[in-house]
Each structure stands twice: as C-alpha cells, then as structure tokens.
Enzyme design. Structure first.
Site, short mmCIF file in Angstrom:
data_model
loop_
_atom_site.label_atom_id
_atom_site.label_comp_id
_atom_site.label_asym_id
_atom_site.label_seq_id
_atom_site.Cartn_x
_atom_site.Cartn_y
_atom_site.Cartn_z
N LYS A 50 0.85 -1.20 0.00
CA LYS A 50 0.00 0.00 0.00
C LYS A 50 0.88 1.25 0.00
CE LYS A 50 -3.99 1.88 2.57
NZ LYS A 50 -4.90 1.67 3.72
N SER A 125 -9.82 1.79 2.66
CA SER A 125 -8.92 2.55 1.79
C SER A 125 -7.88 1.70 1.08
CB SER A 125 -8.21 3.62 2.63
OG SER A 125 -7.37 3.00 3.58
N SER A 149 -10.04 -0.64 6.83
CA SER A 149 -9.47 -0.49 5.49
C SER A 149 -8.76 -1.71 4.92
CB SER A 149 -8.52 0.70 5.45
OG SER A 149 -9.26 1.88 5.33
N1 GLN Z 1 -13.33 4.22 6.16
C1 GLN Z 1 -12.67 4.56 7.37
C2 GLN Z 1 -12.20 5.98 7.32
O1 GLN Z 1 -12.34 6.57 6.32
C3 GLN Z 1 -11.55 3.62 7.65
C4 GLN Z 1 -10.29 3.93 6.93
C5 GLN Z 1 -9.13 3.08 7.30
O2 GLN Z 1 -9.27 2.03 7.93
N2 GLN Z 1 -7.96 3.54 6.95
O3 GLN Z 1 -11.71 6.54 8.26
#
Ligand code: GLN
Length: 447
Positions: A50, A125, A149
């Site tokens: 990532k 994400s 995410s």
């Molecule tokens: N969707 C969540 C957020 O936007 C989780 C994101 C994540 O786990 N990085 O904060």
C-alpha cells in the site's frame, strides 16, 4: 495465481519467470488502476505494498498530491521483515488519500475498479491492494486498517484481509492516519497465506513505542479442527442487507457442521461506534497531518511569506475528504468542544472495549458482518455521512484494539462477493486463524 505458500517453494529462476509474467499481466490490466507504480526491489517473492508504507528510495505518497515527489529515506519495519523472509516489495498499490475513505475514490491517482465487476467500488482505503489480489495481479499484499481499510476492501473483492491486534505489527514507516487505531496487515488469497504473512510482518520492534514486543507465531500451531465457542449477534445484524444476512446464516450453518458451539450475544447500537470513531480518528489525523506544511515533505507551493506558503501548500495539496477531516478534527479538539466531543468519544471507546471483554468471557470468537452491504456501485454513496455509516461493523474492532479477519463466504445473485469477519480477543491471533481456517474449509468459497 499461485499462493504465497506455493511461491515460497519456487526456485530463483522460477520466481524470476513468474515475476516477469506478473508484470505483463499488470500491464494488460492497467484499467483496474490497482497499482500506482510497479518496481521490483529485490529478488524475493513479489508482494504488493500500500502506498502509505515506506520502501527505501522509492516514492511514497499516501495517494496524496501533497506528497508527490517524496522519496522514502528508510524502510518501514514490515518491509525489512519481508526482505528477511525472502519476500520483496513489488508495487505500490492505490488507496484513498491518507487512508481516509471506504471506496479508493479519494486517491490523487484516480479510482481503482473492483476486479469482480468494474461498475462496483473495490472498497477502501486499501482498495488497490484488494483489487490486485482479487484480480490475480498479486500473490499477496499489505494494507493498513484504521477503521476497516483491510477487512472491508477484502470483503468487497472476495479475498482474505486480516487486522492484527493493536501493537502486534510495527507502525514504524507507516504513514500515520490515526495512530491509536492504525495497524498494517496481510491481504491474501486464503486464510493460510494470511497466517504466513502475518507471522512474517508481526513481532517486536524497538522503533515503535506502541509495539507489544511479542514474537509468538501462529503457523506452527494452525489447527482447523479445534472446537470453538462462537458468538453470533442476531440483533446487531438487523440493519444489514439481505445478502449479508444470507451469508451470516450460511456461515452459522457451516460452523455448526464443523462442530463449533454457537451462542447468541448482543452488542450496543453501532451508531455510537461511528461517533466515537470519527471523533477519535479525525482528532488524531489533524495532529498527524500537521507535518505536511511544504517545508519538510513533498510538494511546496511558494507564498509571499511562510504563513502563505503553509496555506497554499495545504490548500492545493490536500483533497476535499482530507480537508473535511482536518476541519472536523480541529473542531472536536478546540477548547470549547473538547469535553463535549473528544472526551466523550474516549469514554465511549472504553465502553466498547468493556463490552467486547464481557462477550469474550464466554466465547472464543465473534462472527460479524464486515459491511452492511456488498460493494456499492460507483456513485451509490451520495454523501460523506453515507460513506461513514458503511464503516459501522468494522470500526469498533479498531477502537477496542482487537484482531479480526474478513473472509469471503458467498456471492450474491449478481456475482458480487459477500464477506464476513471473525473478531478475537486481544493477542489471540491463534484462535482467530484456527477458526477462520475452519470456516473457510466449511463454506468452500469459489473465487
Ligand atoms: N473508512 C474509514 C475511514 O475513512 C476507515 C479507513 C481506514 O481504515 N484507513 O476513516
């Protein structure tokens, strides 16, 4: 695609041949936009990374404009651990900007498509990592999970995604979003590969002060035959879609057929999780993103004086979602509102933690949805609030610091994957993987 377990058996020549073919395949699938960049850094088994995890001398941007041109000066600890085990960073995968989002649409590099059906989002994400593994463009990948995410994109793309207990995996060299919630974890084709990759990246690290400094491994003791007591949550899942409920019922049947004991439990209304999470995460993000000022990192937009340089750099460098979170985070930390929002969120966080602890007095694992629906189509989530609500089943796990694993159970009538997650006690990754292996065997999901 060969599994990680199989790849570990390949000779150097076979591995080179495999990796060259993989590059060609990635070129042929460019429209998916799973990778931001492909570069083979070593001679090991290629692993997709990532874009918020640092690989020395390689660009790392968290998919943000503000970090364009920034080159990582050192390896994240997980990268050194990969290299030591004969694995090698292979490509940087697309993501929501600074890991803020649930669809990978907020990336500076444009959206990633879901490999199962390109009209649907891949989740976020870590959408690029999930799409790469789901499309057969990676053997395995690393993602990060602050509020779901890893697990949610894994569920949307029909793969396995695992979030370790907070502190199990070093965060050194991970671009920070919300430091008390972030964990790096494996995204793989199956549960056993997730266990293998988890063993490789987890363990003690002096460079991360929140590291648990524990080095026990799960693979030597993997045991799908253990009989476990598993909590199911009939009320908690009431607001999930029909496909999720169907998968839930199917998983319960499968677990019973494997000889596990099912007990019914309840959790408090998950709407409190959303508030506690979005206050905590944005407060921490505001602080973490303060360092991107155009002076120390990446992009700079010159102004008449220093203040204007900060202003212009941040105005032009951050995308809308990131700005929204910075505003929200500053608001909940501001003197007049700190008690009303931030302090209350921390109290709620404790209640959530206690609630899990209470359930785990009686059970080994909890079976939960990952998301309330399958992967939505692009444009289906019309407002930020709707997007935040889609995190309802994943974020309490981060607030409580627990390990959890998302795995595919079935496909809905349109062929879109439906995943569910197991949640375990803190540091009980062994039971998490044992139970997940058993469920994986019993549901026999076909990609
Ligand atoms: N969707 C969540 C957020 O936007 C989780 C994101 C994540 O786990 N990085 O904060």
């Amino acid at each position: 695609m060969i599994t990680l377990k199989e790849a570990l058996q390949l000779s150097k020549d076979e591995l080179n041949k495999f990796t060259n073919n993989l590059k060609t395949k990635i070129d042929e699938n460019k429209e998916l936009n799973a990778y931001i960049d492909v570069k083979y850094v070593g001679e090991g088994i290629p692993i997709a990374i990532k874009d918020n995890i640092q690989v020395k001398d390689w660009s790392v941007t968290s998919a943000s404009k503000i970090l364009q041109g920034y080159i990582a000066p050192y390896n994240a600890t997980v990268i050194n651990k990969l290299l030591d085990a004969g694995l090698s960073p292979f490509g940087r995968t697309n993501m929501d900007e600074f890991a803020m989002g649930s669809t990978t649409e907020t990336s500076y590099y444009g959206k990633t498509l879901n490999p199962i059906n390109p009209e649907h989002v891949p989740g976020g994400s870590s959408g690029g990592s999930a799409a790469a593994v789901g499309a057969g463009l990676a053997i395995a990948a690393l993602g990060s999970d602050t509020g779901g995410s890893i697990r949610q994109p894994a569920a949307y793309c029909g793969i396995v995604g695992m979030k370790p207990t907070y502190g199990r995996v070093s965060r050194y060299g991970l671009g920070a979003y919300a430091s008390s919630l972030d964990q790096i974890g494996p995204m793989t084709q199956n549960v056993e590969d997730a266990a293998i990759l988890y063993d490789i990246i987890s363990g003690s690290d002096e460079k991360d002060s929140t590291n648990a400094m524990m080095d026990d491994k799960v693979v030597p003791n993997l045991n799908a035959a253990r009989k476990l007591t598993i909590a199911v949550l009939p009320q908690y899942i009431e607001n999930a879609s029909d496909a999720i409920k169907e998968a839930y019922a199917k998983a319960i049947q499968a677990l019973k057929s494997q000889g596990h004991t099912i007990v019914e439990k309840e959790m408090m209304d998950a709407k409190y999780d959303i508030s506690a999470y979005y206050i905590t995460a944005t407060a921490e993000a505001t602080t973490n993103l303060g360092r991107y000022d155009g002076v120390r990192y990446g992009n700079k937009v010159e102004g008449k004086n220093l203040e204007e340089t900060y202003f212009k750099t941040r105005s032009e460098g951050f995308g809308d979602e990131v700005k929204r979170r910075i505003l929200l985070g500053n608001f909940v930390l501001s003197s007049g509102y700190y008690e009303a929002y931030y302090v209350k969120a921390q109290k709620t966080r404790h209640i959530i933690k206690d609630e899990y602890a209470k359930i785990f007095q009686d059970v080994d694992l909890i079976l939960s949805p990952v998301a309330p629906t399958v992967a939505p189509k692009f444009g289906e989530l019309s407002s930020p609030m709707q997007m935040y609500l889609s995190d309802i089943y994943t974020i309490s796990v981060n607030l409580a610091g627990l390990p959890a694993l998302s795995l595919p159970i079935m496909k809905n009538s349109d062929g879109i994957p439906v995943g569910l997650q197991f949640i375990a006690k803190a540091y009980d990754e062994q039971t998490l993987f044992d139970g997940s292996l058993s469920l994986e065997n019993a549901v026999a999901y076909k990609a």
